[in-house]
Design a protein around this motif. Structure first.
Motif, PDB file in Angstrom:
ATOM      1  N   GLN A 112       0.807  -1.213   0.000  1.00 55.49           N
ATOM      2  CA  GLN A 112       0.000   0.000   0.000  1.00 55.49           C
ATOM      3  C   GLN A 112       0.848   1.274   0.000  1.00 55.49           C
ATOM      4  OE1 GLN A 112      -3.208   0.101  -0.381  1.00 55.49           O
ATOM      5  NE2 GLN A 112      -3.659  -2.089  -0.153  1.00 55.49           N
ATOM      6  N   GLY A 113       2.179   1.095  -0.038  1.00 55.15           N
ATOM      7  CA  GLY A 113       3.056   2.259  -0.106  1.00 55.15           C
ATOM      8  C   GLY A 113       3.451   2.839   1.229  1.00 55.15           C
ATOM      9  N   GLY A 114       3.195   2.088   2.309  1.00 53.11           N
ATOM     10  CA  GLY A 114       3.440   2.624   3.641  1.00 53.11           C
ATOM     11  C   GLY A 114       4.840   2.429   4.182  1.00 53.11           C
ATOM     12  N   GLY A 115       5.762   1.901   3.403  1.00 59.22           N
ATOM     13  CA  GLY A 115       7.131   1.715   3.872  1.00 59.22           C
ATOM     14  C   GLY A 115       7.842   0.626   3.093  1.00 59.22           C
ATOM     15  N   ILE A 116       9.022   0.270   3.587  1.00 59.42           N
ATOM     16  CA  ILE A 116       9.860  -0.718   2.905  1.00 59.42           C
ATOM     17  C   ILE A 116       9.959  -1.959   3.791  1.00 59.42           C
ATOM     18  CG2 ILE A 116      12.142  -1.184   1.944  1.00 59.42           C
ATOM     19  CD1 ILE A 116      12.432   1.834   1.528  1.00 59.42           C
TER      20      ILE A 116
ATOM     21  N   ASN B 237       5.247 -13.454  -6.665  1.00 61.40           N
ATOM     22  CA  ASN B 237       4.040 -13.141  -7.425  1.00 61.40           C
ATOM     23  C   ASN B 237       3.698 -11.660  -7.358  1.00 61.40           C
ATOM     24  OD1 ASN B 237       3.701 -15.795  -8.191  1.00 61.40           O
ATOM     25  ND2 ASN B 237       2.308 -16.293  -6.511  1.00 61.40           N
ATOM     26  N   MET B 238       3.930 -11.042  -6.209  1.00 60.07           N
ATOM     27  CA  MET B 238       3.625  -9.621  -6.051  1.00 60.07           C
ATOM     28  C   MET B 238       4.561  -8.762  -6.906  1.00 60.07           C
ATOM     29  SD  MET B 238       2.993  -9.690  -1.913  1.00 60.07           S
ATOM     30  CE  MET B 238       2.188  -8.108  -1.744  1.00 60.07           C
ATOM     31  N   ILE B 239       5.796  -9.203  -7.066  1.00 60.17           N
ATOM     32  CA  ILE B 239       6.739  -8.483  -7.927  1.00 60.17           C
ATOM     33  C   ILE B 239       6.356  -8.664  -9.391  1.00 60.17           C
ATOM     34  CG2 ILE B 239       9.143  -8.480  -8.735  1.00 60.17           C
ATOM     35  CD1 ILE B 239       9.981  -9.030  -5.847  1.00 60.17           C
ATOM     36  N   THR B 240       5.941  -9.885  -9.745  1.00 57.76           N
ATOM     37  CA  THR B 240       5.500 -10.138 -11.121  1.00 57.76           C
ATOM     38  C   THR B 240       4.320  -9.250 -11.493  1.00 57.76           C
ATOM     39  OG1 THR B 240       6.258 -12.430 -10.990  1.00 57.76           O
ATOM     40  CG2 THR B 240       4.657 -11.905 -12.703  1.00 57.76           C
ATOM     41  N   LYS B 241       3.415  -9.021 -10.544  1.00 53.54           N
ATOM     42  CA  LYS B 241       2.234  -8.191 -10.787  1.00 53.54           C
ATOM     43  C   LYS B 241       2.522  -6.699 -10.625  1.00 53.54           C
ATOM     44  CE  LYS B 241      -0.940 -11.763  -9.037  1.00 53.54           C
ATOM     45  NZ  LYS B 241      -1.908 -12.089  -7.952  1.00 53.54           N
ATOM     46  N   ARG B 242       3.758  -6.347 -10.288  1.00 55.48           N
ATOM     47  CA  ARG B 242       4.173  -4.960 -10.069  1.00 55.48           C
ATOM     48  C   ARG B 242       3.475  -4.339  -8.864  1.00 55.48           C
ATOM     49  NH1 ARG B 242       8.624  -2.865 -11.481  1.00 55.48           N
ATOM     50  NH2 ARG B 242       7.690  -0.780 -11.685  1.00 55.48           N
ATOM     51  N   GLU B 243       3.014  -5.176  -7.946  1.00 58.64           N
ATOM     52  CA  GLU B 243       2.476  -4.651  -6.693  1.00 58.64           C
ATOM     53  C   GLU B 243       3.618  -4.249  -5.767  1.00 58.64           C
ATOM     54  OE1 GLU B 243      -1.614  -7.341  -6.505  1.00 58.64           O
ATOM     55  OE2 GLU B 243       0.152  -7.952  -5.369  1.00 58.64           O
TER      56      GLU B 243
END
Length: 310
Positions: free
Chosen positions: A232-236, A246-252
């Motif tokens: 959600q963009g709240g940190g690293i 899978n989340m990297i593949t989907k560009r999430e």
């Protein structure tokens, strides 16, 4: 000297008669004659050395010894019948219970589980979570745990071979650009997960960036929460290969740096060392180990290709 265990048919005759307090009803339930039931009860009383029933003009009544013996015999017969049905019966109505680490269930197992259902449509599975480890709870066939694979009294099969690396959303809610170098992590919110030995401190130490400190950090008690906050963009967050692929593949999520650190911790499928494993559990175990092995082989193949291209 211990008494020998009575024959099972004698115990069944006693248990049925004690429930009904009627030899005729017991005989009907067990598909025997009244004479056979009476003979078996007499044989049991003779072996035990005391009467189990009082013979009254209008029926039967349990003696004190019979009242004390009945609950034990009833429970043993019930458990024996259940085990016999599970092991040798059709077993289609029995649910296989798997207690699982929540992030592994959500990010690794759920995307693959349709393949298990396609191959074994008659095996029902119930998943429960183990957010907090509770060794006192044994109401499951197998469990998926995270750790180093050594738990007393448990046999463990390794399911993951991960590398650690920072991940975040392509767009951060702080309106900052994702860092290009590890030393820029100090300016960002780092998402820490309690209970993982190999966390941010471990990754920074292994990559030579121990001096990097962030005053902005959030702590979570589950990795799935930290990864969702990162998405959600709240940190690293610190990603693990098998969970964020899978989340990297989907560009999430995006992987920030080339620096990756192998883990000594992993996800394991565990089961009690000396406990009987139901055939459905054996099938599930073989399937999930095969899935994990295929992913490991795919990862090695990809790494080999990347090395050659370099």
């Amino acid at each position: 000297m211990k008494k020998k265990l009575p024959p099972l048919n004698w115990l069944r005759a006693f248990e049925a008669t004690a429930r009904h307090l009627n030899i005729t009803h017991a005989a009907g339930e067990l598909h025997l004659t009244q004479a056979a039931i009476s003979q078996q009860i007499k044989g049991l009383e003779s072996q035990l050395g005391m009467p189990l029933f009082k013979r009254l003009p209008r029926g039967l009544e349990l003696t004190d010894a019979g009242k004390g013996y009945l609950p034990v015999v009833h429970e043993c017969i019930r458990r024996l019948a259940t085990a016999t049905d599970e092991i040798f019966g059709q077993g289609k109505t029995r649910l296989l219970t798997v207690r699982s680490n929540l992030v592994f269930l959500t990010n690794w197992l759920a995307p693959r589980f349709h393949r298990f259902r396609e191959r074994y449509p008659d095996i029902g599975v119930r998943f429960t979570s183990n957010i907090w480890l509770d060794d006192g709870c044994k109401e499951y066939d197998m469990e998926i745990r995270y750790g180093k694979g050594q738990w007393p009294g448990l046999t463990a099969d390794r399911l993951s071979w991960d590398e650690l690396f920072p991940v975040c959303s392509p767009t951060l809610t702080s309106h900052q650009e994702p860092p290009n170098r590890p030393d820029q992590l100090s300016d960002h919110t780092l998402l820490h997960v309690i209970g993982y030995e190999e966390g941010w401190g471990y990754w920074l130490d292994q990559t030579g960036f121990t001096h990097v400190k962030s005053d902005q950090e959030l702590q979570f008690d589950t990795l799935i929460s930290a990864l969702e906050m990162a998405r959600q963009g709240g940190g690293i967050a610190l990603g693990r290969t098998s969970l964020v692929k899978n989340m990297i593949t989907k560009r999430e999520l995006v992987s920030l740096f080339e620096l990756r650190v192998p883990t000594s911790e992993a996800f394991y499928l565990v089961r009690p060392e000396y406990k009987y494993l139901h055939p459905h559990a054996e099938i599930f175990r073989a399937w999930i180990i095969d899935e994990a092995g295929q992913e490991r082989d795919d990862g090695r193949h990809l790494a080999s290709l990347q090395t050659r291209s370099c």
